[in-house]
Design a protein around this motif. Structure first.
Motif, PDB file in Angstrom:
ATOM      1  N   ALA A  59      21.857  37.292  41.417  1.00  0.00           N
ATOM      2  CA  ALA A  59      22.183  36.118  42.237  1.00  0.00           C
ATOM      3  C   ALA A  59      22.593  34.940  41.368  1.00  0.00           C
ATOM      4  O   ALA A  59      23.448  34.138  41.757  1.00  0.00           O
ATOM      5  N   PHE A  60      22.001  34.833  40.201  1.00  0.00           N
ATOM      6  CA  PHE A  60      22.393  33.783  39.261  1.00  0.00           C
ATOM      7  C   PHE A  60      23.843  33.986  38.825  1.00  0.00           C
ATOM      8  O   PHE A  60      24.629  33.041  38.775  1.00  0.00           O
ATOM      9  N   GLN A  61      24.197  35.230  38.539  1.00  0.00           N
ATOM     10  CA  GLN A  61      25.553  35.529  38.062  1.00  0.00           C
ATOM     11  C   GLN A  61      26.600  35.478  39.174  1.00  0.00           C
ATOM     12  O   GLN A  61      27.715  35.019  38.956  1.00  0.00           O
ATOM     13  N   GLN A  62      26.251  35.999  40.338  1.00  0.00           N
ATOM     14  CA  GLN A  62      27.205  36.093  41.451  1.00  0.00           C
ATOM     15  C   GLN A  62      26.543  35.555  42.720  1.00  0.00           C
ATOM     16  O   GLN A  62      26.183  36.314  43.625  1.00  0.00           O
ATOM     17  N   PRO A  63      26.384  34.237  42.831  1.00  0.00           N
ATOM     18  CA  PRO A  63      25.602  33.665  43.936  1.00  0.00           C
ATOM     19  C   PRO A  63      26.288  33.662  45.297  1.00  0.00           C
ATOM     20  O   PRO A  63      25.622  33.535  46.320  1.00  0.00           O
ATOM     21  N   VAL A  64      27.601  33.809  45.333  1.00  0.00           N
ATOM     22  CA  VAL A  64      28.331  33.694  46.593  1.00  0.00           C
ATOM     23  C   VAL A  64      29.260  34.891  46.741  1.00  0.00           C
ATOM     24  O   VAL A  64      29.974  35.251  45.802  1.00  0.00           O
ATOM     25  N   VAL A  65      29.272  35.488  47.934  1.00  0.00           N
ATOM     26  CA  VAL A  65      30.223  36.559  48.210  1.00  0.00           C
ATOM     27  C   VAL A  65      31.583  35.916  48.457  1.00  0.00           C
ATOM     28  O   VAL A  65      31.719  35.036  49.311  1.00  0.00           O
ATOM     29  N   VAL A  66      32.573  36.334  47.692  1.00  0.00           N
ATOM     30  CA  VAL A  66      33.943  35.824  47.817  1.00  0.00           C
ATOM     31  C   VAL A  66      34.807  36.964  48.345  1.00  0.00           C
ATOM     32  O   VAL A  66      34.821  38.056  47.776  1.00  0.00           O
ATOM     33  N   LEU A  67      35.502  36.697  49.448  1.00  0.00           N
ATOM     34  CA  LEU A  67      36.360  37.702  50.070  1.00  0.00           C
ATOM     35  C   LEU A  67      37.824  37.402  49.799  1.00  0.00           C
ATOM     36  O   LEU A  67      38.220  36.240  49.693  1.00  0.00           O
ATOM     37  N   ASP A  68      38.631  38.454  49.722  1.00  0.00           N
ATOM     38  CA  ASP A  68      40.068  38.259  49.571  1.00  0.00           C
ATOM     39  C   ASP A  68      40.687  38.001  50.945  1.00  0.00           C
ATOM     40  O   ASP A  68      39.982  37.917  51.949  1.00  0.00           O
ATOM     41  N   GLY A  69      41.985  37.904  51.007  1.00  0.00           N
ATOM     42  CA  GLY A  69      42.690  37.619  52.255  1.00  0.00           C
ATOM     43  C   GLY A  69      42.551  38.696  53.308  1.00  0.00           C
ATOM     44  O   GLY A  69      42.869  38.486  54.479  1.00  0.00           O
TER      45      GLY A  69
END
Length: 178
Positions: free
Chosen positions: A137-147
């Protein structure tokens, strides 16, 4: 596009009674591959339109995987890298993967030491896995989605609700919510 480009690794640091991949994790079925061949498998999956490279049970083979990634990146690998694990990992090892893993996909199986000992032979599962999930969670705290709504980065935690273990599941979910 053809989905996730999954590469399964033989062996596992748990012996879950309900393992769906026991041929690989318990029996060690598979074949050895070198750095170049593993890199070629990754690049081949990318060439076939895979959305990501999904490394299943990679934790115990991280150094060979990193060597193969060096080769694959030098030859054009550019899709997201997924670490798909049982969550029973060392946070100190995960800390060295910062900037390498795009998507963490761990299990968080148990809260209770008695339940984790009974089903996976690891009484310290939650202590170890919760520290690992915190590092992820520290490294990747937010889920980022593509288009197209596909994950490019982030942390997605799985939890399996076991029969008769509702209190354990509630404790895991409460911990995650906190």
């Amino acid at each position: 596009r053809s989905g996730s480009g999954t590469i399964f690794f033989a062996g596992c640091n748990l012996k879950c009674r309900f393992c769906q991949n026991y041929q690989l994790s318990w029996l060690g079925q598979g074949r050895p591959v070198g750095d170049e061949e593993l890199a070629g498998l990754m690049l081949g999956l990318q060439d076939k339109g895979a959305l990501n490279i999904n490394l299943v049970s990679p934790s115990h083979l991280i150094l060979p995987i990193l060597r193969a990634l060096r080769v694959a990146y030098s030859k054009g690998l550019e899709i997201p890298l997924v670490s798909n694990s049982n969550g029973y990992e060392k946070a100190s090892v995960l800390a060295h993967l910062e900037g390498i893993i795009d998507i963490y996909l761990p299990d968080l199986k148990y809260f209770s030491p008695a339940v984790s000992l009974r089903y996976s032979g690891a009484a310290d599962y939650f202590r170890q896995a919760s520290e690992a999930v915190r590092e992820m969670a520290f490294q990747q705290p937010v889920v980022v989605l593509d288009g197209h709504g596909m994950a490019e980065r982030g942390l997605i935690v799985r939890h399996l609700v076991l029969p008769g273990q509702v209190k354990d599941s509630t404790a895991v979910l409460d911990w995650l919510a906190g």
